[in-house]
Design a protein around this motif. Structure first.
Motif, short mmCIF file in Angstrom:
data_model
loop_
_atom_site.label_atom_id
_atom_site.label_comp_id
_atom_site.label_asym_id
_atom_site.label_seq_id
_atom_site.Cartn_x
_atom_site.Cartn_y
_atom_site.Cartn_z
N ASN A 3 88.71 -50.61 3.39
CA ASN A 3 87.50 -50.87 4.01
C ASN A 3 87.29 -50.83 5.53
O ASN A 3 88.04 -51.47 6.10
CB ASN A 3 86.95 -52.25 3.40
CG ASN A 3 86.45 -52.18 2.04
OD1 ASN A 3 85.85 -51.14 1.52
ND2 ASN A 3 86.84 -53.21 1.49
N LEU A 4 86.57 -49.73 6.22
CA LEU A 4 86.97 -49.72 7.64
C LEU A 4 85.49 -50.06 8.14
O LEU A 4 84.32 -49.67 7.82
CB LEU A 4 87.10 -48.29 7.72
CG LEU A 4 86.56 -47.52 9.16
CD1 LEU A 4 87.96 -48.22 10.21
CD2 LEU A 4 86.85 -46.21 9.20
N VAL A 5 85.54 -50.82 9.15
CA VAL A 5 84.23 -51.02 9.96
C VAL A 5 84.33 -50.10 11.37
O VAL A 5 85.25 -50.19 11.89
CB VAL A 5 84.09 -52.35 10.50
CG1 VAL A 5 82.81 -52.56 11.49
CG2 VAL A 5 83.71 -53.51 9.24
N LEU A 6 83.40 -49.33 11.46
CA LEU A 6 83.40 -48.37 12.54
C LEU A 6 82.41 -49.13 13.57
O LEU A 6 81.25 -49.11 13.29
CB LEU A 6 82.81 -46.89 12.20
CG LEU A 6 83.31 -45.95 13.27
CD1 LEU A 6 84.79 -45.86 13.55
CD2 LEU A 6 82.99 -44.53 12.55
N PHE A 7 83.01 -49.55 14.76
CA PHE A 7 82.20 -50.46 15.55
C PHE A 7 81.89 -49.64 16.88
O PHE A 7 82.67 -48.92 17.40
CB PHE A 7 83.07 -51.58 15.78
CG PHE A 7 82.43 -52.80 16.59
CD1 PHE A 7 81.50 -53.51 16.02
CD2 PHE A 7 82.65 -52.84 17.96
CE1 PHE A 7 80.92 -54.56 16.71
CE2 PHE A 7 82.04 -53.83 18.70
CZ PHE A 7 81.35 -54.67 18.27
N GLY A 8 80.93 -50.13 17.72
CA GLY A 8 80.67 -49.29 19.06
C GLY A 8 79.25 -49.47 19.40
O GLY A 8 78.30 -49.68 18.58
N PRO A 9 78.75 -49.27 20.67
CA PRO A 9 77.55 -49.30 21.08
C PRO A 9 76.76 -48.09 20.61
O PRO A 9 77.38 -47.23 20.06
CB PRO A 9 77.57 -49.54 22.57
CG PRO A 9 78.75 -48.87 22.86
CD PRO A 9 79.83 -49.19 21.65
N PRO A 10 75.50 -48.27 20.67
CA PRO A 10 74.41 -47.05 20.31
C PRO A 10 74.95 -45.91 21.14
O PRO A 10 75.25 -45.93 22.37
CB PRO A 10 73.12 -47.64 20.86
CG PRO A 10 73.50 -49.01 21.17
CD PRO A 10 74.64 -49.37 21.22
N ILE A 108 87.87 -56.47 4.53
CA ILE A 108 88.11 -55.53 5.51
C ILE A 108 89.39 -55.06 5.92
O ILE A 108 90.05 -56.17 6.17
CB ILE A 108 87.29 -55.89 6.83
CG1 ILE A 108 85.63 -55.93 6.51
CG2 ILE A 108 87.40 -55.01 8.03
CD1 ILE A 108 84.92 -54.64 6.34
N THR A 109 89.74 -53.84 6.11
CA THR A 109 91.25 -53.58 6.37
C THR A 109 91.08 -53.40 7.79
O THR A 109 92.24 -53.88 8.38
CB THR A 109 91.51 -52.02 5.59
OG1 THR A 109 91.22 -52.06 4.48
CG2 THR A 109 93.02 -51.91 5.81
N VAL A 110 90.61 -52.79 8.40
CA VAL A 110 90.68 -52.64 10.04
C VAL A 110 89.34 -52.36 10.56
O VAL A 110 88.46 -51.79 9.69
CB VAL A 110 91.59 -51.43 10.36
CG1 VAL A 110 91.14 -50.02 9.62
CG2 VAL A 110 92.31 -51.34 11.68
N VAL A 111 89.02 -52.39 11.80
CA VAL A 111 87.99 -52.36 12.69
C VAL A 111 88.07 -51.45 13.74
O VAL A 111 88.96 -51.92 14.65
CB VAL A 111 87.30 -53.63 13.17
CG1 VAL A 111 86.02 -53.36 14.17
CG2 VAL A 111 86.81 -54.59 12.03
N ASP A 158 85.00 -59.85 19.16
CA ASP A 158 86.06 -60.99 19.28
C ASP A 158 86.29 -61.56 18.05
O ASP A 158 87.27 -62.12 17.70
CB ASP A 158 85.30 -62.15 20.16
CG ASP A 158 85.27 -61.59 21.72
OD1 ASP A 158 86.41 -60.73 22.12
OD2 ASP A 158 84.55 -61.98 22.38
N TYR A 159 85.15 -61.62 17.05
CA TYR A 159 85.29 -62.19 15.69
C TYR A 159 86.42 -61.34 15.07
O TYR A 159 87.45 -62.02 14.38
CB TYR A 159 84.04 -62.00 14.94
CG TYR A 159 84.05 -62.43 13.68
CD1 TYR A 159 83.83 -63.72 13.12
CD2 TYR A 159 84.31 -61.48 12.36
CE1 TYR A 159 83.71 -64.14 12.06
CE2 TYR A 159 84.37 -61.92 11.24
CZ TYR A 159 84.06 -63.15 10.89
OH TYR A 159 84.12 -63.58 9.52
N TYR A 160 86.69 -60.08 15.16
CA TYR A 160 87.60 -59.40 14.48
C TYR A 160 88.92 -59.40 15.17
O TYR A 160 90.16 -59.24 14.43
CB TYR A 160 87.43 -57.92 14.38
CG TYR A 160 86.09 -57.80 13.11
CD1 TYR A 160 86.46 -58.21 11.78
CD2 TYR A 160 84.93 -57.26 13.43
CE1 TYR A 160 85.47 -57.91 10.80
CE2 TYR A 160 83.87 -57.15 12.33
CZ TYR A 160 84.42 -57.59 10.93
OH TYR A 160 83.34 -57.50 10.15
#
Ligand code: AP5
Ligand code: MG
Length: 192
Positions: A3-10, A108-111, A158-160
């Protein structure tokens, strides 16, 4: 399960990179932005409510998006894994996601956090606005989306980080180069 979270601004390239990631790793793409735009175009009650926020560049209330995610997870019980794009966007959403996944025993595996300068973000979104038809790709709403990102979404990294799950990726440069950086990270967890 991966499970991947792809994180980033718009405008950081979450949607663009997701297309290649799901193709290579056979993951289910969960984009709250796409799910919401779908509700808007079908003029559902949820869509009509969400549109008010989206057109202003503001986040839709947490309970609305958390409900959508929960449905999506239940619809895909046989998945290899999920890629979450544009979710979680608040700490409350991150906690809710952890609870949903814990219930299914697949955390979640990684962000992967895409880093792109603000000038580049604006440039990308303005030029997409010329062709996308998206109601939120204009200068005023883009500025509001970036402001919402700093106020409500940036704390999610920060949470992750505290959970040792956050990896930063340089999101500038060619789309294929960014994809290689992402793939290298994913490959430390799974072999395609
Ligand atoms: P959402 O649809 O998630 O939009 P966003 O986060 O503002 O991000 P974008 O989709 O604009 O950017 P992206 O990172 O996907 O970049 P992309 O690959 O498209 O959310 C929209 C709205 O829905 C929110 O404002 C909110 O109201 C609501 N919402 C959604 N999720 C929510 C949630 N969880 N909670 C509450 N509300 C929620 O790339 C952008 C452009 O750049 C494209 O034209 C692309 O071709 C180009 N590009 C990409 N990579 C590169 C590169 N490497 N070099 C050059 N150009 C590039
Ligand atoms: Mg997107």
């Amino acid at each position: 399960m991966f499970n991947l979270v792809l994180f980033g601004p718009p405008g950081s390239g979450k949607g663009t990179q997701s297309i290649s990631i799901i193709e290579k790793y056979k993951l289910i793409h969960v984009s709250t932005g796409d799910l919401l735009r779908n509700e808007v175009s079908n003029e559902t009650p949820l869509g009509l409510e969400a549109k008010k926020y989206m057109d202003l560049g503001m986040l839709v209330p947490d309970e609305v998006v958390i409900g959508m995610i929960s449905t999506k997870l239940d619809e895909n019980t046989e998945a290899n894994g999920f890629i979450f794009d544009g979710f979680p966007r608040t700490v409350a959403q991150a906690e809710a996601l952890d609870n949903l996944l814990e219930f299914k025993n697949n955390p979640i595996t990684v962000v992967l956090s895409l880093k792109v300068s603000e000038n580049e973000l604006k440039k990308r979104l303005i030029s997409r606005g010329e062709v996308s038809g998206r109601s939120d790709d204009n200068e005023e709403v883009i500025a509001k989306r970036i402001k919402e990102y700093h106020a409500k979404t940036a704390p999610v990294s920060d949470y992750y980080k505290h959970k040792d799950k956050l990896v930063e990726i340089n999101g500038e440069g060619e789309v294929s180069d960014v994809f290689n950086l992402i793939s290298n990270q994913i490959d430390t967890f799974i072999i395609a």
